[in-house]
Design a protein around this motif. Structure first.
Motif, mmCIF file in Angstrom:
data_model
loop_
_atom_site.group_PDB
_atom_site.id
_atom_site.type_symbol
_atom_site.label_atom_id
_atom_site.label_comp_id
_atom_site.label_asym_id
_atom_site.label_seq_id
_atom_site.Cartn_x
_atom_site.Cartn_y
_atom_site.Cartn_z
ATOM 1 N N PRO A 211 0.853 -1.308 0.160
ATOM 2 C CA PRO A 211 0.225 -0.088 0.097
ATOM 3 C C PRO A 211 0.854 1.331 -0.114
ATOM 4 C CG PRO A 211 -0.954 -1.669 1.676
ATOM 5 C CD PRO A 211 0.494 -1.963 0.972
ATOM 6 N N ASP A 212 2.135 1.231 0.771
ATOM 7 C CA ASP A 212 2.802 2.454 0.561
ATOM 8 C C ASP A 212 3.296 2.944 -0.703
ATOM 9 O OD1 ASP A 212 2.961 3.422 3.021
ATOM 10 O OD2 ASP A 212 4.574 2.550 3.992
ATOM 11 N N ALA A 213 3.773 1.781 -1.411
ATOM 12 C CA ALA A 213 4.182 2.049 -2.679
ATOM 13 C C ALA A 213 3.403 2.382 -3.494
ATOM 14 C CB ALA A 213 4.728 0.483 -3.288
ATOM 15 N N TYR A 214 1.955 1.971 -3.271
ATOM 16 C CA TYR A 214 1.016 2.444 -4.359
ATOM 17 C C TYR A 214 0.742 3.984 -3.899
ATOM 18 C CZ TYR A 214 -3.542 3.317 -6.495
ATOM 19 O OH TYR A 214 -4.525 3.659 -7.325
ATOM 20 N N ASN A 215 0.822 4.322 -2.742
ATOM 21 C CA ASN A 215 0.675 5.633 -2.406
ATOM 22 C C ASN A 215 1.794 6.651 -2.909
ATOM 23 O OD1 ASN A 215 -1.447 5.125 -1.038
ATOM 24 N ND2 ASN A 215 -0.769 4.996 1.055
ATOM 25 N N GLU A 216 2.868 6.060 -2.887
ATOM 26 C CA GLU A 216 4.005 6.836 -3.495
ATOM 27 C C GLU A 216 3.966 6.956 -4.834
ATOM 28 O OE1 GLU A 216 8.619 5.451 -3.479
ATOM 29 O OE2 GLU A 216 7.386 4.763 -1.650
ATOM 30 N N LEU A 217 3.431 6.048 -5.603
ATOM 31 C CA LEU A 217 3.277 6.232 -7.051
ATOM 32 C C LEU A 217 2.030 7.191 -7.191
ATOM 33 C CD1 LEU A 217 3.408 2.703 -8.409
ATOM 34 C CD2 LEU A 217 5.128 4.255 -8.280
ATOM 35 N N GLY A 218 0.984 7.167 -6.478
ATOM 36 C CA GLY A 218 -0.115 8.100 -6.738
ATOM 37 C C GLY A 218 0.458 9.479 -6.331
ATOM 38 N N ALA A 219 1.170 9.810 -5.379
ATOM 39 C CA ALA A 219 1.424 10.999 -5.008
ATOM 40 C C ALA A 219 2.436 11.756 -6.049
ATOM 41 C CB ALA A 219 2.037 11.254 -3.771
ATOM 42 N N MET A 220 3.224 10.927 -6.483
ATOM 43 C CA MET A 220 4.280 11.098 -7.561
ATOM 44 C C MET A 220 3.671 11.307 -8.831
ATOM 45 S SD MET A 220 6.514 12.085 -5.616
ATOM 46 C CE MET A 220 7.795 12.511 -6.723
ATOM 47 N N HIS A 221 2.889 10.411 -9.193
ATOM 48 C CA HIS A 221 2.192 10.566 -10.699
ATOM 49 C C HIS A 221 1.358 11.902 -11.026
ATOM 50 C CE1 HIS A 221 -0.421 9.838 -14.105
ATOM 51 N NE2 HIS A 221 -1.489 10.179 -13.251
ATOM 52 N N GLY A 222 0.873 12.373 -9.753
ATOM 53 C CA GLY A 222 0.118 13.608 -9.747
ATOM 54 C C GLY A 222 1.133 14.762 -9.767
ATOM 55 N N THR A 223 1.879 14.826 -9.002
ATOM 56 C CA THR A 223 2.733 15.836 -8.976
ATOM 57 C C THR A 223 3.815 16.061 -10.262
ATOM 58 O OG1 THR A 223 3.168 15.214 -6.597
ATOM 59 C CG2 THR A 223 4.917 16.719 -7.547
ATOM 60 N N ILE A 224 4.113 14.801 -10.572
ATOM 61 C CA ILE A 224 4.957 14.971 -11.903
ATOM 62 C C ILE A 224 4.259 15.234 -13.094
ATOM 63 C CG2 ILE A 224 6.253 13.476 -13.379
ATOM 64 C CD1 ILE A 224 7.175 11.830 -10.984
ATOM 65 N N MET A 225 3.060 15.001 -13.219
ATOM 66 C CA MET A 225 2.093 15.134 -14.302
ATOM 67 C C MET A 225 1.853 16.685 -14.381
ATOM 68 S SD MET A 225 2.090 13.095 -16.270
ATOM 69 C CE MET A 225 1.598 11.435 -17.029
ATOM 70 N N VAL A 226 1.463 17.244 -13.298
ATOM 71 C CA VAL A 226 1.062 18.717 -13.151
ATOM 72 C C VAL A 226 2.225 19.592 -13.030
ATOM 73 C CG1 VAL A 226 0.043 20.357 -11.748
ATOM 74 C CG2 VAL A 226 -1.249 18.098 -11.923
ATOM 75 N N PHE A 227 3.261 19.331 -12.221
ATOM 76 C CA PHE A 227 4.393 20.457 -12.122
ATOM 77 C C PHE A 227 5.375 20.126 -12.888
ATOM 78 C CE2 PHE A 227 1.869 20.286 -7.959
ATOM 79 C CZ PHE A 227 1.441 21.857 -8.082
ATOM 80 N N SER B 84 15.308 30.077 -15.173
ATOM 81 C CA SER B 84 14.002 29.464 -14.653
ATOM 82 C C SER B 84 13.919 28.127 -15.065
ATOM 83 C CB SER B 84 13.179 30.270 -15.648
ATOM 84 O OG SER B 84 11.913 29.402 -15.991
ATOM 85 N N TYR B 85 14.898 27.837 -16.528
ATOM 86 C CA TYR B 85 14.847 26.489 -16.720
ATOM 87 C C TYR B 85 15.788 25.523 -15.845
ATOM 88 C CZ TYR B 85 16.167 22.011 -19.013
ATOM 89 O OH TYR B 85 16.250 20.894 -19.311
ATOM 90 N N TRP B 86 16.648 26.058 -15.363
ATOM 91 C CA TRP B 86 17.541 25.278 -14.429
ATOM 92 C C TRP B 86 16.976 25.078 -13.000
ATOM 93 C CZ3 TRP B 86 20.574 21.780 -16.379
ATOM 94 C CH2 TRP B 86 21.026 21.914 -17.590
ATOM 95 N N ALA B 87 16.049 26.127 -12.503
ATOM 96 C CA ALA B 87 15.442 25.823 -11.601
ATOM 97 C C ALA B 87 14.442 24.592 -11.627
ATOM 98 C CB ALA B 87 14.703 27.077 -10.950
ATOM 99 N N TYR B 88 13.761 24.688 -12.707
ATOM 100 C CA TYR B 88 12.951 23.719 -12.852
ATOM 101 C C TYR B 88 13.692 22.244 -12.955
ATOM 102 C CZ TYR B 88 10.602 20.468 -16.499
ATOM 103 O OH TYR B 88 10.009 19.251 -16.974
ATOM 104 N N PHE B 89 14.883 22.240 -13.522
ATOM 105 C CA PHE B 89 15.670 21.126 -13.663
ATOM 106 C C PHE B 89 15.873 20.446 -12.308
ATOM 107 C CE2 PHE B 89 19.289 18.616 -14.629
ATOM 108 C CZ PHE B 89 19.017 17.824 -15.705
ATOM 109 N N VAL B 90 16.445 21.305 -11.374
ATOM 110 C CA VAL B 90 16.945 21.054 -10.335
ATOM 111 C C VAL B 90 15.546 20.608 -9.451
ATOM 112 C CG1 VAL B 90 17.815 21.894 -7.919
ATOM 113 C CG2 VAL B 90 18.916 22.567 -10.228
ATOM 114 N N GLY B 91 14.650 21.178 -9.458
ATOM 115 C CA GLY B 91 13.301 20.620 -8.898
ATOM 116 C C GLY B 91 13.045 19.624 -9.455
ATOM 117 N N GLY B 92 13.060 19.013 -10.605
ATOM 118 C CA GLY B 92 12.979 17.690 -11.129
ATOM 119 C C GLY B 92 13.665 16.803 -10.449
ATOM 120 N N VAL B 93 15.080 16.976 -10.640
ATOM 121 C CA VAL B 93 16.106 16.144 -10.036
ATOM 122 C C VAL B 93 15.672 15.912 -8.725
ATOM 123 C CG1 VAL B 93 18.418 15.999 -9.236
ATOM 124 C CG2 VAL B 93 17.934 16.760 -11.650
ATOM 125 N N VAL B 94 15.012 16.853 -7.726
ATOM 126 C CA VAL B 94 15.176 16.668 -6.239
ATOM 127 C C VAL B 94 13.835 15.521 -6.421
ATOM 128 C CG1 VAL B 94 14.213 17.686 -4.049
ATOM 129 C CG2 VAL B 94 16.096 18.895 -5.362
#
Ligand code: HEM
Ligand SMILES: [Cu+2]
Lengths: 197, 576
Positions: free
Chosen positions: B73-89, B123-133
């Motif tokens: 269940p934890d792994a599922y929650n992880e995927l769910g949270a990150m799917h939404g975050t990654i897709m939107v932001f 702006s691009y590099w801030a985005y890139f670092v955010g993505g890496v984090v």
């Protein structure tokens, strides 16, 4: 076409050069940032049964002193810009230096206030009042620090630009000044809200 | 003149730390497309789990580590949270604003670059670092954030491991990136418009970007504030979002003073996140408007209404946020207010969609791949928008809130809506960017299956949601009696999603193949379009225009009576 227009001269219909519009936009976003933090303050306070009186915990005199210091630094900041407009570079350096000095004093006082609180074991986790106090003043102090870096750069290495491009340099001081006044303005809200009520 | 300039630059200045808005746009686009694919893969894993609860994933399961075979269940929650975050932001916003906004806006307004090129790079590099984090957080002990893309407190504050902290830090970078980007785009639009390009002559895409970037500018800072507060709660153990008397698994919670408000987080979050949904859709509508106008060969119907409607959307989107919170017990008076504003905001949305539909009437419609995606966008966005209305009224929302109905609602807008618009935009502007065309046959092979499968994925979710199936359940609701009848739809959704993945291959192949091998375009304006980006050399050099463009007319002068051709470019002085 290679040059980006309106980097120095204002565009007729907007009356602004690019960076000036940029800083106003940036400041509008800052209003939203601090607006959210102040709203947090209001909501926490409304929901609390035993919200302390700020003056009973915080050092009002030090806060008042810091208010005076920031207001003075705003004035020296304007004078620095005016000096450049009058092409008096040496006076500029004087006022810019004064602004930086006042900033350092402000941060010093702030630091002493923080350490006094820590000394009495009043950490952010102590209560929601301490939490919002540290967060609001902390975020504000970070802004002050940012201004300090910019102002020091403009007094030090950045000031070489005065020789090559005085108009743009004057613009830079104007913009950093606008930012600085905004940061002061935030403090003018912070002080009564946190210290006096 | 400008050509030579860009050739002097060393590789790393030209392709990595570039300050040219076109290169930065492409960097954004490439990075965000990778994240789009990554977010999609996370979703496939979740879909497997929902259709086959607690069954190890064949073939790939064993490579993903212990918690995925079978999925916890934890792994599922992880995927769910990150799917939404990654897709939107990390995927959609960087694509529609970072990529399309950056690349197309300066061209459409006749500017040599963005107003602040260095800020653009930052702006691009801030985005890139955010993505890496964000990406790195998958590999730390206890894994990535697992409290949903909404990070509701106190769950998020108390979640174990450092995943949530990484999430917050990543968000700070992403917000900074958006902030720098939005200042840049707004300043560019206000300051760098070509001579004669008045506001009411701006292509609708530019208007959409202008409103969108104001939303980013003003809505993101409160989330930044909220992020700082939650970081304080997690790291300094403050109690901004921690109420008094919290009891967890029968144990009173120690170490927090209490006195905070959990609803505060939700208010701050949705104050951003509702405007954010318009950030996801407005630029998409902008792209669609450009492509429609170009392919109906007549002016857009109701350009003025569309502009004013977008401005109205921008303002209203700041006063509807609590329609996400009807069930939090915030009170009926507040609910009534937000119901009213939500109903009002649907009016400008409907105006825009209606204008686009009516534009089709009487046009001599040209069908090509971008146009197919644009045409499909209209009804898909319509379904998404209309299904929002019942959610906007508090009484039906009691039944629908936090069910798969909500998931279907917004995915209709973002997936066959915004993502289709992104595809349409890529097919449309590709010839300008590369000087080559993409393959039409592969385009059809991409479009038709995608349209069909998107609907196979999301229509069943409406059914499941109306039957009361909750979202965010790692076993898909197996334990609930009232959803037994719709559990089998999970299977259909899974297979459709796998099919959708397969039918993205024609797109990926088409994209890569066409960059190197696509047939060269013979004109700078292969679609016979009117807006300024088509009067640049192909691909546009550093500085964009070979001479300063002057604008004489509105954006969509197609089929002007008396003209020899069926389009009159904005920078053409006399109709001939
Ligand atoms: C005019 C049309 C719209 C109306 C009336 C509307 C209304 C609503 C309402 C009331 C909810 C909350 C449902 C609940 O949680 O119970 C919701 C959720 C949502 N809507 Fe819309 N919406 C509209 C358009 C859009 C658009 C254009 C987008 C763009 C992407 C969008 C994206 C979302 C998202 C992402 C959520 C779910 C957030 C979550 O809980 O995770 N909506 N909508
Ligand atoms: Cu909403």
């Amino acid at each position: 076409m290679d040059e980006i227009p309106y980097t120095i001269k204002a565009r007729e219909d907007s009356g602004l050069y690019n960076a000036k519009l940029g800083i106003w936009l940036f400041l509008s976003s800052e209003v939203m940032l601090f607006g959210a933090l102040f709203s947090t303050y209001i909501i926490l306070r409304i929901g609390s049964v035993d919200w302390p009186l700020g003056s009973s915990i915080l050092h009002v005199h030090l806060g008042a002193l810091n208010t005076l210091i920031l207001i003075s630094s705003s004035i020296t900041m304007i004078m620095a810009w005016v000096s450049l407009k009058q092409k008096k570079f040496d006076t500029f350096r004087l006022f810019q230096g004064a602004t930086i000095l006042l900033t350092l004093v402000f941060l010093g006082i702030k630091l002493s206030e923080y350490s006094a609180k820590f000394h009495h074991h009043l950490y952010p986790s102590h209560s929601t009042f301490m939490a919002i106090y540290f967060t609001l003043t902390g975020v504000h102090a970070l802004h002050i620090l940012g201004g300090l870096v910019v102002n020091s750069y403009n007094l030090g290495p950045g000031s070489k630009m005065w020789k090559t491009n005085p108009e743009q340099f004057t613009n830079r001081i104007e913009i950093s000044g606008l930012y600085w006044h905004f940061v002061d303005l935030v403090w003018l809200f912070l002080f009564p809200v946190l210290y006096l009520t | 003149m400008s050509e030579s300039h860009s050739h002097d630059l060393p590789f790393w200045r030209k392709y990595i730390f570039s300050t040219d808005h076109k290169m930065i746009g492409l960097q954004y686009g490439l990075t965000a497309l990778c994240f789009l694919l990554f977010g999609f893969s996370l979703m496939l894993l979740m879909r497997w789990e929902l259709a086959n609860p607690e069954t190890a994933i064949p073939f790939i399961g064993k490579f993903l580590g212990e918690s995925f075979s079978p999925m916890t269940p934890d792994a599922y929650n992880e995927l769910g949270a990150m799917h939404g975050t990654i897709m939107v932001f990390l995927a959609i916003v960087p694509l529609v604003v970072g990529a399309f906004g950056n690349y197309v806006v300066p061209l459409q307004i006749g500017a040599p670059d963005m107003a602040f090129p260095k800020l653009n790079m930052a702006s691009y590099w801030a985005y890139f670092v955010g993505g890496v984090v964000m990406f790195a957080s998958f590999f730390i002990p206890d894994g990535a954030a697992k409290s949903g893309w909404t990070s509701y407190a106190p769950l998020s504050v108390l979640s174990i491991g450092q995943g949530q902290t990484f999430w917050l830090l990543g968000m700070v970078f992403l917000i900074t990136s958006s902030l720098l980007g939005s200042i840049n785009i707004i300043t560019t639009i206000f300051q760098l418009r070509a001579k004669g390009l008045t506001f009411m002559r701006l292509p609708f895409f530019v208007w959409a970007q202008l409103v969108t970037n104001f939303l980013l500018l003003l809505a993101f800072p409160p989330l930044e504030a909220a992020g700082i507060l939650q970081l304080m709660d997690r790291l300094a153990h403050t109690s901004f979002f921690m109420p008094s008397g919290l009891v967890i698994s029968g144990q009173p919670l120690e170490g927090y003073s209490g006195g905070g408000s959990v609803l505060l987080w939700q208010h701050l979050f949705w104050f951003l996140a509702h405007p954010e949904v318009y950030v996801l859709i407005l630029p998409a509508i902008g792209i669609i408007a450009e492509i429609l106008a170009n392919n109906i060969r007549k002016p857009l119907w109701g350009y003025y209404s569309m502009v004013w409607a977008s401005i109205a959307l921008g303002f209203l989107s700041f006063v509807v946020w609590a329609h996400h919170m009807y069930l939090t017990g915030m009170g009926t008076a507040i609910s009534s207010f937000f119901q009213a504003t939500t109903m009002i905001i649907s009016i400008p949305s409907v105006i825009i969609l209606t204008c686009l539909f009516i534009s089709l009437w009487g046009g001599s419609i040209r069908i090509n791949t971008p146009m197919l995606f644009a045409l499909a966008f209209l009804p898909m966005f319509g379904i998404g928008g209309l299904t929002g209305l019942p959610l906007g009224l508090s009484s039906p929302d009691i039944h629908l809130h936090d069910t798969y109905y909500v998931i279907a609602h917004f995915h209709y807008i973002v997936a066959p809506g915004t993502i289709f618009a992104i595809f349409a935009g890529i097919y449309f502007w590709f010839p300008k960017v590369t000087g080559r065309r993409m393959n039409e046959l592969l385009g059809h092979l991409h479009f038709w299956p995608s349209l069909f499968l998107m609907n196979c994925i999301f229509i069943p979710m409406f059914t499941q949601g109306m039957m009361g199936m909750s979202r965010r359940l790692y076993d898909g609701g197996m334990q609930y009696a009232h959803v037994q009848g719709v559990l089998n739809l999970h299977g259909m959704i899974l297979y459709s999603a796998i099919g959708l993945a397969i039918f993205q291959l024609p797109f990926i192949i088409n994209l890569l193949w066409s960059i190197f091998k696509g047939p060269k375009v013979t004109s700078d304006n292969p679609w016979d379009a009117t807006t300024l980006e088509w009067s640049t050399p192909t691909p546009p050099p550093h500085g964009n225009f070979s001479h300063e463009p002057i604008v004489y007319r509105g954006p969509y002068e197609y089929s002007v009576p008396g003209a020899s051709k069926d389009f009159v470019p904005q920078d053409q002085e006399v109709v001939k």
